[in-house]
Scaffold this motif. Structure first.
Motif, PDB file in Angstrom:
ATOM      1  N   GLY A 198       9.575  -4.707 -11.032  1.00 19.57           N
ATOM      2  CA  GLY A 198      10.099  -5.431  -9.883  1.00 19.57           C
ATOM      3  C   GLY A 198      10.160  -4.573  -8.632  1.00 19.57           C
ATOM      4  N   GLY A 199      11.054  -4.927  -7.735  1.00 19.38           N
ATOM      5  CA  GLY A 199      11.170  -4.236  -6.456  1.00 19.38           C
ATOM      6  C   GLY A 199      11.738  -2.838  -6.604  1.00 19.38           C
ATOM      7  N   ARG A 200      11.604  -2.072  -5.532  1.00 20.49           N
ATOM      8  CA  ARG A 200      12.055  -0.684  -5.526  1.00 20.49           C
ATOM      9  C   ARG A 200      13.557  -0.615  -5.772  1.00 20.49           C
ATOM     10  NH1 ARG A 200      12.315   4.015  -6.362  1.00 20.49           N
ATOM     11  NH2 ARG A 200      11.741   5.746  -5.005  1.00 20.49           N
ATOM     12  N   ALA A 201      13.970   0.276  -6.654  1.00 19.55           N
ATOM     13  CA  ALA A 201      15.388   0.462  -6.988  1.00 19.55           C
ATOM     14  C   ALA A 201      15.712   1.948  -6.968  1.00 19.55           C
ATOM     15  CB  ALA A 201      15.687  -0.138  -8.355  1.00 19.55           C
ATOM     16  N   SER A 202      16.994   2.274  -6.981  1.00 16.93           N
ATOM     17  CA  SER A 202      17.411   3.669  -7.010  1.00 16.93           C
ATOM     18  C   SER A 202      17.030   4.300  -8.347  1.00 16.93           C
ATOM     19  CB  SER A 202      18.925   3.783  -6.810  1.00 16.93           C
ATOM     20  OG  SER A 202      19.607   3.261  -7.938  1.00 16.93           O
ATOM     21  N   ASP A 203      16.945   5.635  -8.368  1.00 13.51           N
ATOM     22  CA  ASP A 203      16.620   6.324  -9.608  1.00 13.51           C
ATOM     23  C   ASP A 203      17.594   5.955 -10.716  1.00 13.51           C
ATOM     24  OD1 ASP A 203      14.676   7.544  -8.119  1.00 13.51           O
ATOM     25  OD2 ASP A 203      15.618   9.525  -8.085  1.00 13.51           O
ATOM     26  N   GLU A 204      18.873   5.980 -10.390  1.00 21.32           N
ATOM     27  CA  GLU A 204      19.893   5.695 -11.394  1.00 21.32           C
ATOM     28  C   GLU A 204      19.725   4.300 -11.968  1.00 21.32           C
ATOM     29  OE1 GLU A 204      20.426   6.832  -8.347  1.00 21.32           O
ATOM     30  OE2 GLU A 204      21.064   8.892  -8.741  1.00 21.32           O
ATOM     31  N   GLU A 205      19.469   3.326 -11.079  1.00 26.89           N
ATOM     32  CA  GLU A 205      19.340   1.944 -11.529  1.00 26.89           C
ATOM     33  C   GLU A 205      18.121   1.745 -12.411  1.00 26.89           C
ATOM     34  OE1 GLU A 205      18.656  -2.579  -9.712  1.00 26.89           O
ATOM     35  OE2 GLU A 205      19.274  -0.934  -8.373  1.00 26.89           O
ATOM     36  N   ILE A 206      16.971   2.290 -12.003  1.00 21.07           N
ATOM     37  CA  ILE A 206      15.747   2.037 -12.759  1.00 21.07           C
ATOM     38  C   ILE A 206      15.784   2.734 -14.108  1.00 21.07           C
ATOM     39  CG2 ILE A 206      14.317   3.926 -11.860  1.00 21.07           C
ATOM     40  CD1 ILE A 206      13.214   0.277 -12.453  1.00 21.07           C
ATOM     41  N   LEU A 207      16.340   3.932 -14.180  1.00 18.77           N
ATOM     42  CA  LEU A 207      16.422   4.638 -15.455  1.00 18.77           C
ATOM     43  C   LEU A 207      17.401   3.948 -16.404  1.00 18.77           C
ATOM     44  CD1 LEU A 207      16.393   8.373 -14.282  1.00 18.77           C
ATOM     45  CD2 LEU A 207      14.483   7.035 -15.183  1.00 18.77           C
ATOM     46  N   LEU A 236       0.810  -1.222   0.000  1.00 18.83           N
ATOM     47  CA  LEU A 236       0.000   0.000   0.000  1.00 18.83           C
ATOM     48  C   LEU A 236       0.845   1.275   0.000  1.00 18.83           C
ATOM     49  CD1 LEU A 236      -2.784  -0.997   2.551  1.00 18.83           C
ATOM     50  CD2 LEU A 236      -2.908  -1.044   0.054  1.00 18.83           C
ATOM     51  N   SER A 237       2.140   1.133   0.193  1.00 24.45           N
ATOM     52  CA  SER A 237       3.008   2.302   0.242  1.00 24.45           C
ATOM     53  C   SER A 237       2.960   3.064  -1.076  1.00 24.45           C
ATOM     54  CB  SER A 237       4.450   1.872   0.538  1.00 24.45           C
ATOM     55  OG  SER A 237       5.316   2.980   0.535  1.00 24.45           O
ATOM     56  N   GLY A 238       2.620   4.337  -1.003  1.00 19.81           N
ATOM     57  CA  GLY A 238       2.548   5.181  -2.182  1.00 19.81           C
ATOM     58  C   GLY A 238       1.182   5.244  -2.816  1.00 19.81           C
ATOM     59  N   GLN A 247      17.146  -3.649 -25.936  1.00 15.95           N
ATOM     60  CA  GLN A 247      17.134  -5.090 -26.176  1.00 15.95           C
ATOM     61  C   GLN A 247      15.894  -5.537 -26.942  1.00 15.95           C
ATOM     62  OE1 GLN A 247      19.474  -7.759 -25.037  1.00 15.95           O
ATOM     63  NE2 GLN A 247      20.726  -5.916 -25.192  1.00 15.95           N
ATOM     64  N   GLY A 248      14.963  -4.624 -27.198  1.00 17.23           N
ATOM     65  CA  GLY A 248      13.794  -4.965 -28.013  1.00 17.23           C
ATOM     66  C   GLY A 248      12.478  -5.027 -27.272  1.00 17.23           C
ATOM     67  N   ALA A 249      12.440  -4.622 -26.003  1.00 20.03           N
ATOM     68  CA  ALA A 249      11.169  -4.606 -25.266  1.00 20.03           C
ATOM     69  C   ALA A 249      10.213  -3.621 -25.919  1.00 20.03           C
ATOM     70  CB  ALA A 249      11.405  -4.230 -23.810  1.00 20.03           C
ATOM     71  N   LYS A 250       8.920  -3.950 -25.884  1.00 17.30           N
ATOM     72  CA  LYS A 250       7.894  -3.087 -26.459  1.00 17.30           C
ATOM     73  C   LYS A 250       7.313  -2.117 -25.434  1.00 17.30           C
ATOM     74  CE  LYS A 250       7.768  -4.347 -30.762  1.00 17.30           C
ATOM     75  NZ  LYS A 250       8.061  -3.354 -31.828  1.00 17.30           N
ATOM     76  N   GLY A 251       7.871  -2.127 -24.237  1.00 18.35           N
ATOM     77  CA  GLY A 251       7.388  -1.212 -23.219  1.00 18.35           C
ATOM     78  C   GLY A 251       7.691  -1.727 -21.833  1.00 18.35           C
ATOM     79  N   ILE A 252       7.080  -1.062 -20.842  1.00 22.83           N
ATOM     80  CA  ILE A 252       7.322  -1.403 -19.444  1.00 22.83           C
ATOM     81  C   ILE A 252       6.007  -1.364 -18.671  1.00 22.83           C
ATOM     82  CG2 ILE A 252       9.721  -0.615 -19.388  1.00 22.83           C
ATOM     83  CD1 ILE A 252       8.755   2.021 -18.195  1.00 22.83           C
ATOM     84  N   VAL A 253       5.961  -2.132 -17.587  1.00 24.58           N
ATOM     85  CA  VAL A 253       4.854  -2.074 -16.628  1.00 24.58           C
ATOM     86  C   VAL A 253       5.489  -1.911 -15.253  1.00 24.58           C
ATOM     87  CG1 VAL A 253       2.789  -3.176 -15.710  1.00 24.58           C
ATOM     88  CG2 VAL A 253       3.493  -3.638 -18.070  1.00 24.58           C
ATOM     89  N   TYR A 254       5.508  -0.674 -14.742  1.00 22.24           N
ATOM     90  CA  TYR A 254       6.148  -0.369 -13.480  1.00 22.24           C
ATOM     91  C   TYR A 254       5.101   0.097 -12.469  1.00 22.24           C
ATOM     92  CZ  TYR A 254      10.806  -0.342 -15.711  1.00 22.24           C
ATOM     93  OH  TYR A 254      11.962  -0.676 -16.369  1.00 22.24           O
ATOM     94  N   GLY A 255       5.305  -0.294 -11.230  1.00 19.33           N
ATOM     95  CA  GLY A 255       4.407   0.126 -10.167  1.00 19.33           C
ATOM     96  C   GLY A 255       5.137   0.841  -9.051  1.00 19.33           C
ATOM     97  N   ARG A 256       5.801   0.064  -8.190  1.00 20.72           N
ATOM     98  CA  ARG A 256       6.422   0.628  -6.994  1.00 20.72           C
ATOM     99  C   ARG A 256       7.511   1.648  -7.308  1.00 20.72           C
ATOM    100  NH1 ARG A 256       7.685  -5.018  -4.312  1.00 20.72           N
ATOM    101  NH2 ARG A 256       7.613  -5.564  -6.534  1.00 20.72           N
ATOM    102  N   ASN A 257       8.226   1.455  -8.410  1.00 23.29           N
ATOM    103  CA  ASN A 257       9.273   2.404  -8.764  1.00 23.29           C
ATOM    104  C   ASN A 257       8.714   3.733  -9.254  1.00 23.29           C
ATOM    105  OD1 ASN A 257      12.014   1.194  -8.368  1.00 23.29           O
ATOM    106  ND2 ASN A 257      11.034  -0.459  -9.510  1.00 23.29           N
TER     107      ASN A 257
END
Length: 278
Positions: A216-225, A33-35, A234-244
């Motif tokens: 996935g799990g919470r990561a630093s700004d630098e890491e997630i970007l 529920l955080s955020g 690598q060819g991904a068609k997009g992202i599905v991010y929540g906690r980050n």
């Protein structure tokens, strides 16, 4: 008419999609529920940041769909609820699908439905639940023209990692992604691999099914970007991010930064400024 709904998810210029997942309250875990304690405010902030889609549940979809106007993110509807995310697993594990999931999605004007495909060490019954859910959902999606997103998840052993810890081993991820494609997924939401440079193999095994990468799990700004930038290469068609996104001090800024990476091929250095401005 699946294509008409898919077109609502993917940017017309880049052909990519950014779906912000805020359906975590479905799973009855305090830390999830955080955020998003104030779900109405969370949805409002995201609408203003303008991602391609927001992932919600039947009980919370109205916060998005009741907003007037033509220009707002598409709805991705979560169709299954599970109890597999705790630090200590319960004696009886399950993954259950809501009743008449596609009809509910149609009534809510969703652009897509999403369902899990779990691989949990020591819990083959949950995989069975997931496959039964998908086998029921697939023909309903085809009949009503509703895109089906399957979310294969490989968990680490709970006694080793504790809680909702996924396994980035490519040898475990690729068979699950392939199974999702074989089961009839129109879209696949999959975890990043431990080594980002291997992710093209996940894309390859999915064939012509678009792969959106989980945050996935919470990561630093630098890491997630940086990770997002490399995954898109690598060819991904997009992202599905929540906690980050929603657990960030500036969810709107993070959304805008990720949108620039996904749709404009911007570098992490070029988007860093978004995180400093509301």
């Amino acid at each position: 008419m699946k294509l008409s709904r898919i077109n609502r998810l993917f940017n017309e210029k880049s052909g990519k999609c950014f779906d912000v997942a805020i359906d975590h309250g479905f799973f009855s875990e305090y830390t999830f529920l955080s955020g998003i304690e104030n779900i109405s405010e969370s949805v409002k902030v995201l609408i203003e940041a303008d991602p391609d889609a927001i992932q919600l549940t039947v009980g919370q979809a109205h916060h998005l769909q009741s907003v007037p106007g033509k220009k707002k993110p598409a709805l991705v509807l979560r169709t299954d609820v599970a109890n597999v995310y705790g630090l200590e697993l319960q004696k009886v594990l399950y993954s259950r699908m809501i009743e008449e999931p596609v009809l509910q999605a149609v009534k809510l004007d969703a652009a897509c439905v999403v369902v899990n495909l779990f691989n949990i060490p020591g819990a083959p019954e949950v995989t069975d639940h997931c496959i039964q859910n998908i086998l029921k959902l697939k023909p309903m999606c085809d009949y009503y023209g509703m895109p089906l997103m399957i979310e294969p998840l490989v968990f680490q052993p709970n006694n080793k990692a504790g809680g909702y810890m996924v396994d980035g081993n490519i040898k475990l991820i690729t068979p699950m992604v392939r199974q999702a494609a074989e089961l009839g997924a129109d879209l696949i939401k999959a975890d990043p691999t431990d080594y980002v440079e291997e992710y093209h193999k996940v894309i390859e095994v999915a064939g012509d099914v678009p792969v959106l990468v989980r945050g996935g799990g919470r990561a630093s700004d630098e890491e997630i970007l940086e990770r997002t930038y490399r995954l898109m290469k690598q060819g991904a068609k997009g992202i599905v991010y929540g906690r980050n996104v929603v657990q960030h001090v500036n969810p709107g800024g993070m959304t805008r930064a990720l949108m620039a990476i996904v749709h404009e091929d911007a570098t992490p250095q070029e988007v860093a400024g978004f995180l400093k401005s509301n």
